[in-house]
Design an enzyme around this catalytic site. Structure first.
Site, PDB file in Angstrom:
ATOM      1  CG  ASP A 142      -0.209   0.133   2.541  1.00 46.47           C
ATOM      2  OD1 ASP A 142       0.804  -0.575   2.722  1.00 46.47           O
ATOM      3  OD2 ASP A 142      -0.643   0.924   3.391  1.00 46.47           O
ATOM      4  CD  GLU A 192       4.223   0.546   6.915  1.00 50.25           C
ATOM      5  OE1 GLU A 192       5.065   0.863   7.785  1.00 50.25           O
ATOM      6  OE2 GLU A 192       3.838   1.351   6.036  1.00 50.25           O
TER       7      GLU A 192
END
Length: 397
Positions: free
Chosen positions: A76, A168
């Site tokens: 991400d 994350e």
């Protein structure tokens, strides 16, 4: 496909996570990149490749020397800047300012460190989105190192356990990590910045939200009746430590970082994160907020202010201390590839902090990227290539 080509492919996938989402992963588009990577790993010849229902990609590569080591990166990107469409170009940097587009410049005045990249080839955007080197650079470097071993089967390496995580950037990257599936008992996240950096100290971290309840009434008859939540928000902010913010701190200094403020006469909210490397100072910052809310309630009435604090992760240093050979191995791998290593504290977080507290010691390595979470983010082709060499060297230690 070389590492820079692979990286450019990965950044073409928009993958910003969303802290306001309750799904796992928080955005469906992260899974699209996960699907692509899983198919790529299978085609390369990696073993036990799986994209699980939470969006995590796992894979293994059997070693030809004893031992196992893990490499982890996240797919991400930060929601702090737009994630699409990512329009990249590679420039040969010979010094001076970098003009991304009209009015958007990475200047030497504001970013003097860019001049150390003279003679290198920098991958940049058009200044309208982030690049995604945080952390698609780490993903590309890990995959490229695995591909090298597959194409050069006689090169010594331990068994490699690979995991690419979602979410994350919003602090959830380790929430659903499958320790049983991961074929190593120690690992590295490849999620840092300037090449050569090794990190095994990170912030203790928490999120906080202050809510303010006001009382609205016609301003013509408001005396001793109105409680203007917008003014109370301003009062709260005026009482916060003015120099304990990211723009005034560095190194081991902690901070409060205001994410957003919303207010009208009736309601207000202040969302922030709290960071400090020192656990005692971290707890003191949380106590300060509690005390401030208590004081303002004593002035304006109980229930006017409320506070919710959630701890996110803690400094991994104490969990890494028994495994300092991981740090020494990383230093040796950098030196072997001609890079001077430097141990620096992370002024942020990493999946490795959470994983280390769950029993998987996991210090962090550089990717070579710069200006993360920004439209001025960039990475050099040379750094990408060097980090692949570092991972190859580290896999044999």
């Amino acid at each position: 496909m070389n590492v820079s080509e692979r990286f450019l492919k990965y950044v073409s996938f928009p993958t910003a996570s969303d802290e306001f989402s309750d799904t796992v992963p928080s955005t469906a588009k992260q899974k699209k990149l996960g699907e692509y990577i899983a198919e790529e790993l299978k085609a390369m010849g990696m073993e036990n490749v799986i994209l699980d229902n939470k969006g995590y990609v796992y894979a293994e590569l059997k070693g030809n020397i004893p031992g196992a080591i893990g490499f982890i990166a996240h797919m991400d990107t930060s929601p702090d800047a737009p994630d699409e469409p990512v329009n990249t170009r590679t420039i040969e940097y010979n010094g001076g300012d970098i003009i991304l587009s009209e009015g958007i410049i990475t200047s030497v005045k504001d970013y003097p460190f860019i001049e150390k990249y003279k003679g290198q080839h920098l991958i940049v955007t058009d200044g309208k989105t982030l690049l995604g080197a945080d952390d698609k650079a780490g993903v590309a470097e890990i995959v490229s190192a695995c591909e090298y071993f597959i194409n050069n089967p006689d090169t010594p390496h331990k068994t490699l356990a690979i995991c690419f995580t979602p979410d994350e950037e919003i602090g959830r990257g380790a929430d659903h990590f499958d320790y049983e599936r991961f074929a190593a008992k120690e690992a590295y996240t490849v999620d840092g910045g300037t090449i050569g950096e090794i990190e095994y100290e990170n912030f203790n971290a928490a999120s906080a939200e202050v809510k303010i309840n006001g009382v609205i009434i016609h301003p013509g008859s408001a005396k001793n009746k109105m409680k203007n939540a917008a003014l109370y928000v301003a009062q709260f902010m005026s009482m916060m430590p003015q120099n304990e913010i990211p723009a005034c701190t560095e190194g081991y200094e902690g901070f409060y970082h205001i994410h957003d403020i919303k207010a009208d006469e009736t309601q207000g909210s202040i969302r922030m994160i709290i960071r400090d490397h020192d656990r005692e100072k971290f707890e003191s910052k949380k106590s300060f907020l509690n005390n401030l809310v208590s004081y303002l309630n004593s002035v304006h009435g109980e229930g006017t202010f409320s506070l919710e604090i959630k701890d996110s992760y803690y400094n991994m240093k104490e969990k890494i201390k028994p495994f300092m050979y991981l740090i020494e191995n990383a230093k040796a791998a950098f030196i072997k590839t001609g890079i001077t290593p430097e141990c620096v504290p992370i002024r942020g977080g990493t999946d490795g902090a959470r994983l280390s507290y769950e029993g998987l010691p996991c210090p962090n390595l550089s990717t070579g990227g710069e200006n993360f979470h920004s439209v001025r983010e960039f990475i050099s082709v040379e750094s990408l290539e060097k980090m692949v060499q570092v991972l190859i060297a580290l896999s044999a230690m």
